[in-house]
Design a protein around this motif. Structure first.
Motif, PDB file in Angstrom:
ATOM      1  N   ALA A 116       0.848  -1.182  -0.222  1.00  0.00           N
ATOM      2  CA  ALA A 116      -0.130   0.103  -0.143  1.00  0.00           C
ATOM      3  C   ALA A 116       0.875   1.127  -0.110  1.00  0.00           C
ATOM      4  CB  ALA A 116      -0.915  -0.032   1.363  1.00  0.00           C
ATOM      5  N   LEU A 117       0.203   2.531  -0.378  1.00  0.00           N
ATOM      6  CA  LEU A 117       0.959   3.670  -0.595  1.00  0.00           C
ATOM      7  C   LEU A 117       2.119   3.158  -1.498  1.00  0.00           C
ATOM      8  CD1 LEU A 117       1.095   5.305   3.121  1.00  0.00           C
ATOM      9  CD2 LEU A 117      -0.385   5.604   1.408  1.00  0.00           C
ATOM     10  N   VAL A 118       1.544   2.793  -2.742  1.00  0.00           N
ATOM     11  CA  VAL A 118       2.575   2.212  -3.789  1.00  0.00           C
ATOM     12  C   VAL A 118       2.152   2.621  -5.036  1.00  0.00           C
ATOM     13  CG1 VAL A 118       1.333   0.096  -3.785  1.00  0.00           C
ATOM     14  CG2 VAL A 118       3.704  -0.080  -4.445  1.00  0.00           C
ATOM     15  N   PRO A 119       3.171   3.215  -5.720  1.00  0.00           N
ATOM     16  CA  PRO A 119       2.689   3.323  -7.361  1.00  0.00           C
ATOM     17  C   PRO A 119       2.085   2.201  -7.990  1.00  0.00           C
ATOM     18  CG  PRO A 119       5.176   3.964  -7.156  1.00  0.00           C
ATOM     19  CD  PRO A 119       4.660   3.042  -5.871  1.00  0.00           C
ATOM     20  N   LEU A 120       0.947   2.680  -8.957  1.00  0.00           N
ATOM     21  CA  LEU A 120       0.213   1.653  -9.413  1.00  0.00           C
ATOM     22  C   LEU A 120       0.929   1.469 -10.934  1.00  0.00           C
ATOM     23  CD1 LEU A 120      -3.326   2.798  -8.694  1.00  0.00           C
ATOM     24  CD2 LEU A 120      -2.052   0.793  -7.972  1.00  0.00           C
ATOM     25  N   THR A 121       0.702   0.385 -11.488  1.00  0.00           N
ATOM     26  CA  THR A 121       1.311  -0.174 -12.966  1.00  0.00           C
ATOM     27  C   THR A 121       0.339  -0.427 -13.964  1.00  0.00           C
ATOM     28  OG1 THR A 121       1.708  -2.414 -12.069  1.00  0.00           O
ATOM     29  CG2 THR A 121       3.591  -0.808 -11.808  1.00  0.00           C
ATOM     30  N   PHE A 122       0.486  -0.465 -15.304  1.00  0.00           N
ATOM     31  CA  PHE A 122      -0.540  -0.739 -16.332  1.00  0.00           C
ATOM     32  C   PHE A 122       0.023  -1.599 -17.218  1.00  0.00           C
ATOM     33  CE2 PHE A 122      -1.547   2.996 -14.295  1.00  0.00           C
ATOM     34  CZ  PHE A 122      -2.831   3.079 -14.034  1.00  0.00           C
ATOM     35  N   ASP A 123      -0.666  -2.261 -18.120  1.00  0.00           N
ATOM     36  CA  ASP A 123      -0.248  -3.014 -19.011  1.00  0.00           C
ATOM     37  C   ASP A 123       0.526  -2.330 -20.107  1.00  0.00           C
ATOM     38  OD1 ASP A 123      -0.664  -5.492 -20.949  1.00  0.00           O
ATOM     39  OD2 ASP A 123      -1.547  -3.611 -22.122  1.00  0.00           O
ATOM     40  N   PRO A 124       1.762  -2.623 -20.353  1.00  0.00           N
ATOM     41  CA  PRO A 124       2.831  -1.899 -21.115  1.00  0.00           C
ATOM     42  C   PRO A 124       2.223  -1.587 -22.420  1.00  0.00           C
ATOM     43  CG  PRO A 124       3.716  -4.066 -20.142  1.00  0.00           C
ATOM     44  CD  PRO A 124       2.517  -4.288 -19.848  1.00  0.00           C
ATOM     45  N   GLY A 125       1.405  -2.205 -23.297  1.00  0.00           N
ATOM     46  CA  GLY A 125       0.984  -1.759 -24.467  1.00  0.00           C
ATOM     47  C   GLY A 125      -0.167  -0.651 -24.380  1.00  0.00           C
ATOM     48  N   ALA A 126      -1.021  -0.784 -23.305  1.00  0.00           N
ATOM     49  CA  ALA A 126      -1.787   0.239 -23.021  1.00  0.00           C
ATOM     50  C   ALA A 126      -1.100   1.820 -22.404  1.00  0.00           C
ATOM     51  CB  ALA A 126      -3.117  -0.284 -22.141  1.00  0.00           C
TER      52      ALA A 126
END
Ligand code: FDA
Length: 401
Positions: free
Chosen positions: A190-200
């Motif tokens: 928690a209190l952590v950066p969020l990541t996304f699918d590299p393509g998107a």
């Protein structure tokens, strides 16, 4: 075998504070930590200046399966109490933002203060020293450590969460809790950066480093979180205070919603611009949002950036405003414990006394600080929980057990 009234395992924020309080009450206290360096998390906290509390800290700033559990401890040891201690030790500090208090100097001053409190209480500290086993004995507990076996009446587990393993975080506290029959509320970074699918995420990679104020929200009903703070684009996703805050509320597989212009009525601003300006939309939007973001956003709709404001239909402006104010994204994950400031979840509060932090299943065993299922917002709240839960426990420990 050496004998103590209480052994505190973990010399971080909660453990140091608890040991000092119990020692000053006349108890014979041993404080044990397996890390080479003392209280590394305090040292690196708040960018090296330790955001040691928040003036506004209250139960509403914490998440837990039982949101009421933290009330008693927070009410009996408040931010004002800790500020008083910092002032007695003549540590200069300042308020940065929304009640967040930081040292003017370095975080080490808070560590030195906690050490002085321990010294005043005659606390014995073994560090580095690992604890291998904890077992119940006829009169209390026995521990096997690197420096031999120890007998005590009470044990306080203050081993923190799983974040930043390279500076000493371990699952020891959860293992001890399970050993004595406690349930663990599932742990997550928690209190952590969020990541996304590299393509998107590819179109937004060039924005890495860009920061702007945004409203970020997720969830619904009681588990809904909403924060207006700065948002930061990174190579792999989103960070910044707004996103760190929302990460604690975020559940995998669910979306987050972002308003990229939270302090403006974007549709009204664009309609006004249409009536008074002959400029291109790209230039107009770059007045409202950071230029790089405006360009990236419009790049997905060929030709739109070049259109002059008077040529645009109201419904195009409405659609653009709505997309920017209700940007919905599905995170693929987080940056994990390596980057998380805290661990959400932990020892289930149902098995603990909210007055003393003592186990309801195993008299004489206590859990304090981050190892407990109480997680604060970003902004000094997690330290305030460490101080408050440590005070509740330190005042309750006794010489007889
Ligand atoms: P903490 O982690 O402080 O201490 C646990 C101790 O137990 C450690 O010393 C560890 O070595 C020891 N330990 C673990 N396993 C053991 C074992 N098996 N045997 C013996 N010892 C063991 N919060 C806030 O309010 N303001 C802020 O500015 C920040 N900033 C911040 C920055 C960064 C980078 C991080 C990672 C975290 C923060 N935090 C924060 C969060 C805050 O640091 C955290 O919530 C508290 O330190 C928790 O205090 P505890 O004493 O519970 O654990």
């Amino acid at each position: 075998m050496q004998t103590f009234d209480a052994v505190v395992i973990g010399a971080g924020a909660a453990g140091l504070f608890c040991a000092g309080i119990a020692g000053q009450r006349g108890l014979k206290v041993l404080l044990i930590d397996h890390a080479d360096k003392l209280a590394e998390k305090i040292r690196i906290s708040g960018g090296g200046r330790c955001n040691f509390t928040n003036r506004e800290a209250g139960p509403a700033n914490f998440l837990s399966a039982n949101p009421h559990f933290c009330r008693s401890a927070l009410a009996r040891y408040t931010a004002a109490d800790f500020i008083g201690l910092v002032q007695r030790h003549r540590i200069p500090f300042h308020e940065k933002h929304k009640g967040q208090l930081f040292c003017d100097g370095a975080s080490e001053e808070i560590i030195a203060m906690l050490l002085r409190e321990c010294e005043q209480g005659g606390v014995v500290r073994w560090q580095p020293c690992a604890v291998h086993e904890l077992r119940r004995s006829a009169s209390g507990f026995e521990l096997d450590t690197d420096r031999g076996a120890v007998r005590c009446l009470q044990v306080v587990v203050a081993t923190g969460g799983l974040s930043i393993p390279k500076i000493g975080a371990s699952d020891f506290g959860y293992r001890i809790a399970r050993q004595f029959g406690h349930r663990i509320v599932e742990t997550r970074p928690a209190l952590v950066p969020l990541t996304f699918d590299p393509g998107a995420w590819a179109p937004f990679v060039p924005l890495a480093g860009l920061s702007l104020e945004a409203r970020v929200e997720t969830g619904s009903g009681k588990s809904r979180g909403e924060f207006v703070e700065d948002l930061l684009f990174t190579h792999r996703g989103l960070s910044g205070p707004a996103v760190l805050q929302i990460s604690t509320y975020w559940q995998p597989g669910t979306p987050i919603r972002i308003d990229l212009a939270p302090s403006q009525d974007l549709e009204a601003v664009l309609r006004t611009a249409k009536n008074v300006s002959r400029r291109r939309l790209g230039n107009e939007l770059a007045e409202i949002l950071p230029r790089r973001l405006a360009e990236t956003w419009l790049a997905g709709q060929p030709g739109l950036a070049e259109r002059a404001m008077p040529e645009l239909r109201d419904r195009d402006l409405q659609a653009l405003a709505s997309a920017l104010e209700r940007w919905q994204l599905l995170p693929s994950g987080t940056e994990g414990y390596r980057k998380a400031e805290v661990t959400a979840g932990g020892v289930d509060t149902g098995g603990l006394s909210s007055q003393t932090m003592e186990s309801r299943l195993q008299p004489g065993l206590y859990f304090i600080g981050e190892v407990v299922d109480v997680t604060g917002w970003l902004g000094g709240y997690n330290f305030q929980w460490a101080w408050a839960s440590a005070a509740a426990c330190g005042r309750a420990l006794s010489e007889r057990g």
